[in-house]
Design an enzyme around this catalytic site. Structure first.
Site, PDB file in Angstrom:
ATOM      1  N   CYS A  22       0.670  -1.185  -0.266  1.00  0.00           N
ATOM      2  CA  CYS A  22       0.014  -0.070  -0.081  1.00  0.00           C
ATOM      3  C   CYS A  22       0.857   1.256   0.033  1.00  0.00           C
ATOM      4  CB  CYS A  22      -0.846   0.059   1.011  1.00  0.00           C
ATOM      5  SG  CYS A  22      -0.244  -0.069   2.840  1.00  0.00           S
ATOM      6  N   HIS A  44      -2.637   0.985   7.009  1.00  0.00           N
ATOM      7  CA  HIS A  44      -3.063   0.888   5.496  1.00  0.00           C
ATOM      8  C   HIS A  44      -2.936   2.210   5.004  1.00  0.00           C
ATOM      9  CE1 HIS A  44      -4.539  -0.571   1.782  1.00  0.00           C
ATOM     10  NE2 HIS A  44      -5.574   0.053   2.037  1.00  0.00           N
ATOM     11  N   GLU A  99      -6.097   1.725  -4.242  1.00  0.00           N
ATOM     12  CA  GLU A  99      -5.283   0.970  -3.358  1.00  0.00           C
ATOM     13  C   GLU A  99      -4.419  -0.157  -3.556  1.00  0.00           C
ATOM     14  OE1 GLU A  99      -8.994  -1.388  -1.205  1.00  0.00           O
ATOM     15  OE2 GLU A  99      -7.814  -0.040  -0.057  1.00  0.00           O
TER      16      GLU A  99
END
Length: 327
Positions: free
Chosen positions: A227, A281, A293
């Site tokens: 990420c 994240h 993402e």
């Protein structure tokens, strides 16, 4: 031993996923766990030669076993907690019959005293058991380490995660684009200043063009990403250098309420929504309720809808390159 250590350094140095050849690493890498406390070292430069050699051996063995970088971090954090990276309890047990880099106990089936004193054997055995833990690669480092080690101090491993990430960077080049964090007084315009024309669009176009590529923990492109690796490369293309990991990226620009997020702003998820130190994240807001993402292993990079009240979403978004909230 000299041959083994040299081999560890050589093997580790060959793994450079997506890093810029020759790029200098800095000190922004803060890991993905609880930050260090007190006088805990945070970089390889703060370790002695024995500790650096031990770290190189651990990385070399892990690479030879095809263990993903997340496993390297778990092993390095564990070794630092258990033996101060090969400097305590190597020859003479300091607790029960615990010996070697990982303080493994012969009486508990880890091997003979001679075997557990061997850093190569000890590392391989630790990693073999780690790989048997279901979901180890998505657990917090301290949880994964504790399942293997069964320590009387289960939370102690977390304080070494920052150092472990730094060692992976320094010895293996996993994050070759890391640079020094910029103090808020030197970071440019004040809170919520607009990005320069074209920056957000350039970052968005880069990120969305990577749609369909695989998620790989620790990867920063070009064939796969995690990420924060995707955010790093997207904004690098736009001329803004972000720190390597999501928890540092949160502090890499001015903050705005997520409901006021603009295209290109970064959104963050944390185990504790009131504590940015628990961020795990990051994604890029695209506008119109959509985001880009690199989600998790097994899920290709792509877009999805975002709801501002979804669980673990932090209330503030970050606008990269517009100043920092961290003094």
């Amino acid at each position: 031993m000299v041959v083994v250590l040299a081999g560890g350094l050589l093997v580790a140095g060959q793994f450079v996923p997506g890093g810029d050849e020759g790029a200098e690493s800095g000190t922004c890498e803060a890991g993905t766990g609880t930050g260090p406390s007190g006088d805990a070292p945070q970089t390889s430069a703060e370790l002695n030669e024995v500790q650096r050699q031990t770290a190189a051996t651990i990385i070399g063995v892990a690479k030879g076993m095809a263990v993903p970088p997340r496993g390297w971090v778990v092993a390095l954090a564990t070794a630092m907690q258990e033996s101060q990276m090969g400097t305590v309890g190597m020859e003479v047990a300091v607790d029960h019959d615990s010996l070697g880099v990982f303080q493994q106990r012969p009486s508990q089936g880890w091997g003979s005293p001679a075997q557990v004193r061997d850093p190569v054997y000890a590392t391989r055995t630790f990693l073999e058991r780690l790989l048997l833990v279901p979901g180890w690669d998505t657990m917090p480092v301290t949880q994964a380490a504790q399942i293997v080690q069964r320590s009387a101090f289960p939370n102690a491993y977390a304080k070494w995660e920052s150092l472990a990430n730094s060692l992976v960077t320094d010895l293996a080049g996993v994050a070759g684009a890391i640079q020094e964090c910029v103090p808020a007084t030197e970071a440019g315009p004040g809170p919520a200043a607009a990005l320069p024309p074209g920056v957000a669009r350039t970052a968005i176009e880069f990120a969305t063009a990577e749609t369909g590529k695989p998620y790989v923990w620790g990867a920063t492109g070009p064939s796969s990403y995690d990420c924060s690796g995707l955010m790093l490369r997207a904004y690098q293309r736009a001329g803004i250098v972000l720190p390597r990991v999501s928890r540092d990226q949160y502090h890499a620009g001015a903050h705005v309420p997520v409901e006021q997020a603009q295209p290109g702003d970064l959104l963050f998820w944390a185990y504790d929504e009131s504590d940015p130190d628990t961020i795990h994240h990051v994604a890029m807001y695209l506008g119109n309720g959509q985001m880009m993402e690199a989600q998790q292993t097994g899920v290709p990079l792509g877009t999805r809808a975002v709801k501002w009240d979804e669980g673990e979403l932090l209330p503030l978004a970050t606008r990269p390159g517009t100043g920092s909230d961290r003094a």
